[in-house]
Design a protein around this motif. Structure first.
Motif, PDB file in Angstrom:
ATOM      1  N   ARG A 221     -11.326   4.923   2.148  1.00  5.32           N
ATOM      2  CA  ARG A 221     -11.071   4.524   0.767  1.00  5.32           C
ATOM      3  C   ARG A 221     -10.291   3.212   0.732  1.00  5.32           C
ATOM      4  O   ARG A 221     -10.585   2.316  -0.056  1.00  5.32           O
ATOM      5  CB  ARG A 221     -10.273   5.615   0.043  1.00  5.32           C
ATOM      6  CG  ARG A 221     -11.139   6.685  -0.589  1.00  5.32           C
ATOM      7  CD  ARG A 221     -10.296   7.787  -1.155  1.00  5.32           C
ATOM      8  NE  ARG A 221     -10.437   9.000  -0.376  1.00  5.32           N
ATOM      9  CZ  ARG A 221      -9.600  10.033  -0.453  1.00  5.32           C
ATOM     10  NH1 ARG A 221      -8.556   9.974  -1.254  1.00  5.32           N
ATOM     11  NH2 ARG A 221      -9.805  11.110   0.270  1.00  5.32           N
ATOM     12  N   ILE A 222      -9.275   3.111   1.624  1.00  8.55           N
ATOM     13  CA  ILE A 222      -8.489   1.872   1.667  1.00  8.55           C
ATOM     14  C   ILE A 222      -9.384   0.706   2.069  1.00  8.55           C
ATOM     15  O   ILE A 222      -9.343  -0.369   1.487  1.00  8.55           O
ATOM     16  CB  ILE A 222      -7.306   2.022   2.651  1.00  8.55           C
ATOM     17  CG1 ILE A 222      -6.283   3.001   2.073  1.00  8.55           C
ATOM     18  CG2 ILE A 222      -6.653   0.678   2.927  1.00  8.55           C
ATOM     19  CD1 ILE A 222      -5.159   3.339   3.014  1.00  8.55           C
TER      20      ILE A 222
ATOM     21  N   TYR B 197       4.669   7.399   5.874  1.00 11.52           N
ATOM     22  CA  TYR B 197       4.930   6.309   4.921  1.00 11.52           C
ATOM     23  C   TYR B 197       6.426   6.172   4.683  1.00 11.52           C
ATOM     24  O   TYR B 197       6.975   5.079   4.709  1.00 11.52           O
ATOM     25  CB  TYR B 197       4.234   6.589   3.576  1.00 11.52           C
ATOM     26  CG  TYR B 197       2.764   6.261   3.536  1.00 11.52           C
ATOM     27  CD1 TYR B 197       2.041   6.021   4.700  1.00 11.52           C
ATOM     28  CD2 TYR B 197       2.097   6.175   2.322  1.00 11.52           C
ATOM     29  CE1 TYR B 197       0.691   5.725   4.651  1.00 11.52           C
ATOM     30  CE2 TYR B 197       0.741   5.872   2.260  1.00 11.52           C
ATOM     31  CZ  TYR B 197       0.047   5.662   3.429  1.00 11.52           C
ATOM     32  OH  TYR B 197      -1.283   5.365   3.373  1.00 11.52           O
TER      33      TYR B 197
ATOM     34  N   THR C 262      -9.722  -0.387  -1.720  1.00 11.06           N
ATOM     35  CA  THR C 262      -8.457  -1.087  -1.946  1.00 11.06           C
ATOM     36  C   THR C 262      -8.513  -2.532  -1.472  1.00 11.06           C
ATOM     37  O   THR C 262      -8.237  -3.451  -2.243  1.00 11.06           O
ATOM     38  CB  THR C 262      -7.322  -0.347  -1.208  1.00 11.06           C
ATOM     39  OG1 THR C 262      -7.453   1.045  -1.435  1.00 11.06           O
ATOM     40  CG2 THR C 262      -5.985  -0.827  -1.691  1.00 11.06           C
TER      41      THR C 262
ATOM     42  N   VAL D 217      -9.195   8.907   3.679  1.00 13.38           N
ATOM     43  CA  VAL D 217      -8.200   8.008   3.092  1.00 13.38           C
ATOM     44  C   VAL D 217      -8.371   6.593   3.632  1.00 13.38           C
ATOM     45  O   VAL D 217      -8.378   5.610   2.883  1.00 13.38           O
ATOM     46  CB  VAL D 217      -6.780   8.531   3.381  1.00 13.38           C
ATOM     47  CG1 VAL D 217      -5.741   7.539   2.883  1.00 13.38           C
ATOM     48  CG2 VAL D 217      -6.572   9.888   2.740  1.00 13.38           C
TER      49      VAL D 217
ATOM     50  N   ARG E 283      -2.660   9.290  -9.916  1.00 13.65           N
ATOM     51  CA  ARG E 283      -3.037   9.460  -8.533  1.00 13.65           C
ATOM     52  C   ARG E 283      -2.935   8.101  -7.851  1.00 13.65           C
ATOM     53  O   ARG E 283      -2.818   7.064  -8.504  1.00 13.65           O
ATOM     54  CB  ARG E 283      -4.466   9.998  -8.397  1.00 13.65           C
ATOM     55  CG  ARG E 283      -5.536   9.071  -8.936  1.00 13.65           C
ATOM     56  CD  ARG E 283      -6.905   9.485  -8.466  1.00 13.65           C
ATOM     57  NE  ARG E 283      -7.044   9.300  -7.025  1.00 13.65           N
ATOM     58  CZ  ARG E 283      -7.867  10.026  -6.266  1.00 13.65           C
ATOM     59  NH1 ARG E 283      -8.601  10.975  -6.802  1.00 13.65           N
ATOM     60  NH2 ARG E 283      -7.968   9.771  -4.977  1.00 13.65           N
TER      61      ARG E 283
ATOM     62  N   LEU F 140       0.830  -1.208   0.000  1.00 13.60           N
ATOM     63  CA  LEU F 140       0.000   0.000   0.000  1.00 13.60           C
ATOM     64  C   LEU F 140       0.863   1.256   0.000  1.00 13.60           C
ATOM     65  O   LEU F 140       0.628   2.203  -0.758  1.00 13.60           O
ATOM     66  CB  LEU F 140      -0.884   0.015   1.253  1.00 13.60           C
ATOM     67  CG  LEU F 140      -2.280  -0.556   1.123  1.00 13.60           C
ATOM     68  CD1 LEU F 140      -2.952  -0.608   2.475  1.00 13.60           C
ATOM     69  CD2 LEU F 140      -3.092   0.302   0.164  1.00 13.60           C
ATOM     70  N   MET F 141       1.885   1.264   0.869  1.00 13.48           N
ATOM     71  CA  MET F 141       2.726   2.461   0.989  1.00 13.48           C
ATOM     72  C   MET F 141       3.580   2.668  -0.251  1.00 13.48           C
ATOM     73  O   MET F 141       3.705   3.777  -0.745  1.00 13.48           O
ATOM     74  CB  MET F 141       3.616   2.332   2.220  1.00 13.48           C
ATOM     75  CG  MET F 141       2.813   2.405   3.496  1.00 13.48           C
ATOM     76  SD  MET F 141       3.860   2.249   4.921  1.00 13.48           S
ATOM     77  CE  MET F 141       2.649   2.561   6.194  1.00 13.48           C
TER      78      MET F 141
ATOM     79  N   VAL G  57      -4.327   6.261  -3.865  1.00 10.74           N
ATOM     80  CA  VAL G  57      -5.533   6.341  -3.049  1.00 10.74           C
ATOM     81  C   VAL G  57      -5.873   7.814  -2.844  1.00 10.74           C
ATOM     82  O   VAL G  57      -7.018   8.227  -2.851  1.00 10.74           O
ATOM     83  CB  VAL G  57      -5.313   5.629  -1.697  1.00 10.74           C
ATOM     84  CG1 VAL G  57      -6.511   5.827  -0.791  1.00 10.74           C
ATOM     85  CG2 VAL G  57      -5.054   4.145  -1.914  1.00 10.74           C
TER      86      VAL G  57
ATOM     87  N   TYR H 259     -11.347   5.809  -6.754  1.00 10.38           N
ATOM     88  CA  TYR H 259     -10.808   6.680  -5.700  1.00 10.38           C
ATOM     89  C   TYR H 259     -11.290   8.119  -5.909  1.00 10.38           C
ATOM     90  O   TYR H 259     -11.634   8.814  -4.961  1.00 10.38           O
ATOM     91  CB  TYR H 259      -9.273   6.653  -5.707  1.00 10.38           C
ATOM     92  CG  TYR H 259      -8.679   5.334  -5.306  1.00 10.38           C
ATOM     93  CD1 TYR H 259      -9.049   4.716  -4.108  1.00 10.38           C
ATOM     94  CD2 TYR H 259      -7.724   4.720  -6.094  1.00 10.38           C
ATOM     95  CE1 TYR H 259      -8.491   3.511  -3.737  1.00 10.38           C
ATOM     96  CE2 TYR H 259      -7.164   3.509  -5.727  1.00 10.38           C
ATOM     97  CZ  TYR H 259      -7.551   2.917  -4.546  1.00 10.38           C
ATOM     98  OH  TYR H 259      -6.991   1.726  -4.175  1.00 10.38           O
TER      99      TYR H 259
END
Lengths: 309, 287
Positions: free
Chosen positions: A217-218, B26, A222, A214, B6, A109-110, B8, A204
Motif C-alpha cells: 500500500r505504501i 514506529y 502513498t 501494508v 484510518r 509516514l510514521m 495506511v 487504502y
C-alpha cells in the motif's frame, strides 16, 4: 450562483470599452509596485548586474581599480582550491541525499500513522527548524569536541575509541551533514505530512479489501501520491546544500586541509578577508551558473503544483 | 461514504497483533528520532550548570556534579541577553512587516491593477528566485556601505537589514496567486458599491487573504530570527547585534559553560513558541 453569473455577465460588457490604456489606473498600479521595484532594483537586480561587472574588474572595499578582462576567471580556474571546493560541494550534496533525504519521508509516514502522540512528535521534529542555526551549531560543536565532547564519551560506553569528528578530513563532512539533517529534516517532514493528509483514504480501504499488504500500500499508493513533492524537495535540498556556509564557517572554518570548504565560504574569505571583490565575484558567477540551473529546474517542477511551498 | 479515521492501516488492523508490532516499531523509531532531536537541547541545558573544568572532563556524564544556577544568571547578565532578544525582535519584526507591506502592494498591483509590462516585471521577480542571494552578496554589501545617490552607510543600522529583508520574491509570488484566486464577484460587488481600487485592496484583498499572510509572515519571522551572515556583516556594533551574531562572537571570549548556558536560553523562546503555534504551522505550511 445566479447573482454571480449576472454580475459577471454585466461587468464583461462593461470592461469591453476599457481596452484603451487608462493612465489614471496605470499611475495607481505603478504606485503600488513602486516600493517593490525600487527595493528589488537596489537589492537584487543591480547587485546581480554588478557581480558580473565586478568579475571583470580589480575592485576592493575602497573601490574600482581597473578593468582586468578575464584575469579573475583565470586565477579562479588556475587555483586548485576551485576543484577541491566543487568536489566538496558534490560530496555534501551526495551525502545529504544519502543521509538526509530518506529521513523525512520515513518520519512523516510514521508520524501520520500514529493514532496517538502524532501532534507531539510532529512539533518535536520541527523544533530544530525554529532555533537560530548558529545557536544549534555552537552546541553541536561542543558535542563533537575532542576535549570533553559528549559524543566521544557516549561512544566510549560501547567501546568505540574517541574520534576527531571535525578535525579528521574523512569524518568532517559526514559529521556536518548529520547536523544539517538535524537542522532541516523537520521542515521537510511537515511538507510531506501535508501531502500524506491529502491522499484519499478510500484508496487504502480498497487496497486493503483487495488484500494488499501494508508495504505494498505504501509503495503503490502513498509514495506515488507524494512523489511530486519528493522531487521538488530533492531539488531544493541540492540548492540549499550547495549554498552551505554557516556550518563550515562556525564548526571548521573550512578545515581540516580545506576538506569542508564550500563555495560560499570561499567567496566570503576572498571578499572580506583577502579584500578581493573581483575574484570573489568571479566565484559568485560560477555559483550563479550552477545554482541557476537547479533553480530553473525547481521552478519548472513547481509550475506543475502552483501555490505550494 | 467518506472514511475519516484510518491511516495506511485501518483501525482494526492497527489493533491486531501484527499491527501492534508495527506500532511498537514506529514508536521506537520515533522515540529515537525524538531523543536525537532533543539531545543538543538537553546537553546544553545540563552543561550550562557545570563548571567549565567539568565540561572538558572526558567520559559520558550528562548531569553536573553540582547545579550551579549562578551560571545561568551570569550568562543572562554578562551577555546582555535582554538586549540580544530585543535586537533580534526589532530586526526580524521590522523585516517581516516591511516584507508584508511591499509584497502585498506589489502582488495586488500585479494581480488586479494590470500595469503595463507586468509580464516583464513578473519575469524579473521570478529571476531573483532562481538566482541565489549568496551569489550577489558582495555588491549588495558595497551598496549598503554606500547607498547610491544619497551616500549613506547602513552598516550598524537596522535599515541595513530591513531593506534586504523587505524583498521576498517568494511572498510576492504566493500572494499574487492568492489575489488572482479571489473570486471576481467579490471585487465586482465592491465596484458596484463604488469602491476604488485602493479601497478594495484594504476591504477585499487583504481581509480575504489574512490567514495566508499571517502564515507567510510567521515563516518569514522564523527565517529572519535565525539569519546569520547578513546581520554579521551589517551589525558590527555589539550593542545592536542579534542572538546569532552575538552568541557567535561571544564564544571566542567567554568560558564554555557560560556560552552553553546562553545557547540554551537562546533556544527557549522558539521552543515555547513552537508548542503554542504547532497547530498554526501544521495547517498553514502548504498554502
Amino acid at each position: 450562483m445566479e447573482l454571480t453569473k449576472t454580475i459577471t455577465a454585466f461587468t464583461k460588457i462593461e470592461t469591453k470599452p476599457r481596452q484603451r490604456i487608462n493612465w489614471k489606473s496605470q499611475r495607481l498600479a505603478y504606485l503600488f509596485l513602486f516600493p517593490a521595484l525600487i527595493l528589488f532594483g537596489l537589492i537584487c537586480w543591480y547587485p546581480i548586474f554588478q557581480t558580473i561587472m565586478y568579475s571583470f574588474q580589480e575592485v576592493n572595499l575602497s573601490g574600482f581599480k581597473g578593468w582586468v578582462g578575464f584575469d579573475n576567471y583565470r586565477r579562479m580556474f588556475g587555483n586548485p582550491i576551485f576543484y577541491i571546493v566543487w568536489r566538496n560541494t558534490l560530496t555534501y550534496v551526495l551525502l545529504s541525499i544519502a543521509i538526509g533525504s530518506m529521513v523525512p519521508i520515513v518520519l512523516a509516514l510514521m508520524i501520520n500513522e500514529m493514532r496517538r502522540l502524532s501532534a507531539f512528535f510532529q512539533t518535536l521534529v520541527y523544533l530544530p527548524v525554529l532555533i537560530p542555526v548558529v545557536v544549534g551549531l555552537i552546541v553541536w560543536r561542543q558535542i563533537y569536541a575532542p576535549e570533553g565532547g559528549i559524543l566521544n564519551g557516549l561512544l566510549q560506553l560501547v567501546g568505540i575509541p574517541p574520534q576527531l569528528w571535525l578535525q579528521n578530513p574523512a569524518l568532517a563532512k559526514p559529521a556536518i551533514v548529520v547536523i544539517m539533517t538535524w537542522l532541516g529534516a523537520g521542515g521537510t517532514v511537515l511538507i510531506y505530512l501535508s501531502g500524506l493528509r491529502e491522499i484519499p483514504l478510500e484508496l487504502y480501504e480498497a487496497a486493503e479489501l483487495d488484500g494488499f499488504s501494508v508495504l505494498k500500500r505504501i509503495w503503490f499508493i502513498t509514495l506515488p501520491h507524494i512523489s511530486a513533492r519528493i522531487k521538488i524537495m530533492l531539488v531544493l535540498q541540492i540548492i540549499f546544500v550547495a549554498q552551505v556556509f554557516t556550518e563550515p564557517f562556525i564548526l571548521t572554518a573550512g578545515g581540516p586541509a580545506n576538506s569542508t570548504r564550500s563555495p560560499v565560504l570561499e567567496i566570503y574569505d576572498t571578499a572580506f578577508n583577502q579584500n578581493n571583490f573581483g575574484l570573489a565575484s568571479a566565484w559568485s558567477v560560477s555559483m550563479l551558473v550552477v545554482l541557476s540551473i537547479f533553480s530553473i529546474l525547481y521552478i519548472f517542477l513547481q509550475k506543475k503544483r502552483p501555490g505550494e511551498v | 461514504m467518506a472514511i475519516s479515521n484510518r491511516g495506511v492501516m485501518s483501525n482494526t488492523e492497527w489493533r491486531s497483533p501484527k499491527g501492534r508490532l508495527i506500532a511498537v516499531i514506529y514508536f521506537l523509531i520515533l522515540t529515537v528520532a525524538a531523543v536525537f532531536v532533543l539531545f543538543p537541547f538537553l546537553f546544553s541545558f545540563t552543561a550550562g550548570f557545570k563548571t567549565s573544568l567539568e565540561v572538558y572532563k572526558p567520559g559520558f556524564h550528562l548531569l553536573p556534579e553540582k547545579w550551579n544556577w549562578k551560571n545561568y544568571a551570569d550568562a543572562w547578565q554578562r551577555f546582555k541577553m535582554v538586549r540580544m532578544f530585543v535586537n533580534t525582535a526589532i530586526a526580524a519584526g521590522g523585516g517581516v512587516l516591511a516584507q508584508i507591506i511591499v509584497s502585498t502592494m506589489a502582488a495586488y498591483s500585479l494581480a488586479r491593477l494590470r500595469p503595463i509590462g507586468r509580464n516583464v516585471i513578473r519575469a524579473l521577480i521570478l529571476i531573483t528566485m532562481a538566482v541565489p542571494g549568496i551569489a550577489y552578496l558582495v555588491p549588495r554589501y558595497i551598496i549598503m556601505t554606500n547607498l547610491p545617490l544619497i551616500h549613506v552607510s547602513l552598516v550598524n543600522s537596522f535599515w541595513g537589514l530591513w531593506i534586504p529583508y523587505a524583498c521576498s520574491s517568494f511572498m510576492i509570488l504566493v500572494l499574487t496567486n492568492a489575489f488572482e484566486q479571489i473570486p471576481k464577484p467579490f471585487f465586482e460587488i465592491a465596484q458596484v458599491d463604488g469602491a476604488s481600487d485602493v479601497r478594495m485592496f484594504f476591504m477585499v484583498a487583504l481581509p480575504l487573504t489574512s490567514s495566508l499572510i499571517l502564515v507567510l509572515g510567521l515563516l518569514a519571522f522564523i527565517a529572519l530570527w535565525g539569519d546569520f551572515l547578513w546581520p554579521y556583516l551589517i551589525l558590527r556594533n555589539s550593542e545592536l547585534q542579534t542572538v546569532s551574531v552575538r552568541l557567535f562572537t561571544l564564544t571566542r571570549s567567554f568560558p564554555i559553560n557560560l556560552y552553553l548556558a546562553g545557547s540554551f536560553i537562546a533556544m527557549l523562546p522558539p521552543t515555547i513558541a513552537a508548542f503554542f503555534l504547532s497547530t498554526k504551522i501544521k495547517g498553514g505550511l502548504t498554502i
